[in-house]
Design a protein around this motif. Structure first.
Motif, PDB file in Angstrom:
ATOM      1  N   UNK A 161       0.851  -1.185   0.000  1.00  0.00           N
ATOM      2  CA  UNK A 161       0.000   0.000   0.000  1.00  0.00           C
ATOM      3  C   UNK A 161       0.890   1.239   0.000  1.00  0.00           C
ATOM      4  N   UNK A 162       0.667   2.162  -0.916  1.00  0.00           N
ATOM      5  CA  UNK A 162       1.316   3.468  -0.843  1.00  0.00           C
ATOM      6  C   UNK A 162       2.782   3.506  -1.197  1.00  0.00           C
ATOM      7  N   UNK A 163       3.306   2.463  -1.811  1.00  0.00           N
ATOM      8  CA  UNK A 163       4.707   2.466  -2.216  1.00  0.00           C
ATOM      9  C   UNK A 163       5.626   1.792  -1.209  1.00  0.00           C
ATOM     10  N   UNK A 164       6.891   1.662  -1.611  1.00  0.00           N
ATOM     11  CA  UNK A 164       7.882   0.918  -0.843  1.00  0.00           C
ATOM     12  C   UNK A 164       8.984   1.821  -0.306  1.00  0.00           C
ATOM     13  N   UNK A 165       9.469   1.476   0.884  1.00  0.00           N
ATOM     14  CA  UNK A 165      10.699   2.015   1.429  1.00  0.00           C
ATOM     15  C   UNK A 165      11.696   0.870   1.510  1.00  0.00           C
ATOM     16  N   UNK A 166      12.904   1.088   1.004  1.00  0.00           N
ATOM     17  CA  UNK A 166      13.964   0.077   1.073  1.00  0.00           C
ATOM     18  C   UNK A 166      14.955   0.495   2.156  1.00  0.00           C
ATOM     19  N   UNK A 167      15.000  -0.262   3.232  1.00  0.00           N
ATOM     20  CA  UNK A 167      15.849   0.063   4.370  1.00  0.00           C
ATOM     21  C   UNK A 167      17.055  -0.873   4.387  1.00  0.00           C
ATOM     22  N   UNK A 168      18.249  -0.301   4.331  1.00  0.00           N
ATOM     23  CA  UNK A 168      19.465  -1.094   4.371  1.00  0.00           C
ATOM     24  C   UNK A 168      19.731  -1.573   5.794  1.00  0.00           C
ATOM     25  N   UNK A 169      19.965  -2.872   5.933  1.00  0.00           N
ATOM     26  CA  UNK A 169      20.261  -3.464   7.236  1.00  0.00           C
ATOM     27  C   UNK A 169      21.750  -3.786   7.303  1.00  0.00           C
ATOM     28  N   UNK A 170      22.403  -3.374   8.357  1.00  0.00           N
ATOM     29  CA  UNK A 170      23.831  -3.600   8.546  1.00  0.00           C
ATOM     30  C   UNK A 170      24.342  -2.669   9.633  1.00  0.00           C
ATOM     31  N   UNK A 171      25.515  -2.968  10.131  1.00  0.00           N
ATOM     32  CA  UNK A 171      26.058  -2.122  11.179  1.00  0.00           C
ATOM     33  C   UNK A 171      25.642  -2.595  12.554  1.00  0.00           C
ATOM     34  N   UNK A 172      26.042  -1.866  13.592  1.00  0.00           N
ATOM     35  CA  UNK A 172      25.819  -2.321  14.968  1.00  0.00           C
ATOM     36  C   UNK A 172      24.391  -2.189  15.461  1.00  0.00           C
ATOM     37  N   UNK A 173      23.617  -1.292  14.862  1.00  0.00           N
ATOM     38  CA  UNK A 173      22.269  -1.046  15.355  1.00  0.00           C
ATOM     39  C   UNK A 173      21.226  -1.695  14.459  1.00  0.00           C
ATOM     40  N   UNK A 174      20.183  -2.293  15.063  1.00  0.00           N
ATOM     41  CA  UNK A 174      19.127  -2.921  14.256  1.00  0.00           C
ATOM     42  C   UNK A 174      18.234  -1.874  13.603  1.00  0.00           C
ATOM     43  N   UNK A 175      17.575  -2.273  12.528  1.00  0.00           N
ATOM     44  CA  UNK A 175      16.484  -1.495  11.971  1.00  0.00           C
ATOM     45  C   UNK A 175      15.207  -1.970  12.658  1.00  0.00           C
ATOM     46  N   UNK A 176      14.449  -1.048  13.237  1.00  0.00           N
ATOM     47  CA  UNK A 176      13.248  -1.394  13.996  1.00  0.00           C
ATOM     48  C   UNK A 176      12.025  -0.963  13.194  1.00  0.00           C
ATOM     49  N   UNK A 177      11.138  -1.930  12.918  1.00  0.00           N
ATOM     50  CA  UNK A 177      10.021  -1.718  12.005  1.00  0.00           C
ATOM     51  C   UNK A 177       8.709  -2.023  12.714  1.00  0.00           C
ATOM     52  N   UNK A 178       7.678  -1.254  12.393  1.00  0.00           N
ATOM     53  CA  UNK A 178       6.324  -1.600  12.832  1.00  0.00           C
ATOM     54  C   UNK A 178       5.917  -2.860  12.072  1.00  0.00           C
ATOM     55  N   UNK A 179       5.572  -3.940  12.749  1.00  0.00           N
ATOM     56  CA  UNK A 179       5.244  -5.191  12.052  1.00  0.00           C
ATOM     57  C   UNK A 179       4.103  -5.061  11.053  1.00  0.00           C
ATOM     58  N   UNK A 180       3.169  -4.134  11.288  1.00  0.00           N
ATOM     59  CA  UNK A 180       2.048  -3.967  10.366  1.00  0.00           C
ATOM     60  C   UNK A 180       2.467  -3.303   9.065  1.00  0.00           C
ATOM     61  N   UNK A 181       3.627  -2.631   9.055  1.00  0.00           N
ATOM     62  CA  UNK A 181       4.147  -2.007   7.844  1.00  0.00           C
ATOM     63  C   UNK A 181       5.178  -2.889   7.143  1.00  0.00           C
TER      64      UNK A 181
END
Length: 230
Positions: A161-181
């Protein structure tokens, strides 16, 4: 393989792709000599009967979209409900984990299976019991208990819905995502559902913000610009 016609439609030469598996109702039109047949739910064989195995099989079947296999020589156009599409070209050694409702189509040569959200890393552990322990998290977040995993050489098409965001995962900190998105994770990405609030607050709010999906490793996480379910 898959080629975007516009932001909501893809086309594919079925013969060159070696066959295409797509969700039922996604075929818009085709030309050439193409046949369509129901496709077996991957990973669901042998999950019938009673007890815990039967329960897991019924839940798995309920969260998996019906699919059709297209074979022959011709060009097929796919789209679904006016949703945005994105093509992922699979590379050797990488895997794509995607919610079943957010997978439009994939080339038939990809290896596919169904894994529990709990087995994607941390939390409830793997296997059947891990899948059952993941039920409460799935109910709170709106994310299904089971996720489709694809690997091998080929391509897949995602929906959002509404297009995509591409988030690069890597490095010391996690990427934190709303599970519904959350739409999908590609590469060597491990996901873990974590509680962001107390259990009492989470139940009271009934919101995806009560749970967070932590993504670590190396790869890409695809997020839709909406919390609306597909």
């Amino acid at each position: 393989m898959f080629e975007k016609v516009n932001s909501k439609v893809v086309k594919v030469d079925v013969g060159m792709a070696g066959g295409v598996v797509a969700r039922s109702g996604a075929m818009l039109y085709y030309s050439g000599d193409v046949s369509f047949a129901p496709h077996q739910i991957p990973g669901a064989q042998g999950m019938g009967g009673g007890g815990l195995m039967g329960m897991a099989g019924r839940m798995m079947a309920g969260e998996h979209e019906r699919t059709m296999l297209a074979q022959g020589n011709g060009q097929v156009h796919y789209g679904f409900a006016g949703l945005e599409v994105h093509v992922v070209q699979m590379q050797p050694g990488a895997s794509l984990r995607v919610e079943a409702s957010r997978l439009l189509a994939n080339t038939a040569g990809l290896q596919s299976s169904i894994v529990s959200v709990a087995s994607s890393g941390g939390g409830g552990g793997g296997g059947l019991m891990g899948a059952l322990r993941g039920a409460a998290s799935g109910a709170l977040t709106g994310q299904g208990m089971f996720t489709t995993q694809l690997s091998g050489h080929g391509a897949a098409v995602l929906l959002a819905h509404g297009g995509f965001l591409e988030l690069q995962v890597g490095g010391p900190n996690p990427i934190v995502v709303d599970p519904q998105a959350f739409v999908a994770a590609y590469g060597n990405v491990q996901t873990e559902l974590k509680t962001a609030l107390s259990w009492r607050d989470a139940v009271g709010r009934g919101s995806g913000e009560a749970m967070q999906l932590h993504c670590v490793g190396q790869g890409v996480v695809y997020v839709q610009a909406s919390e609306e379910k597909l």
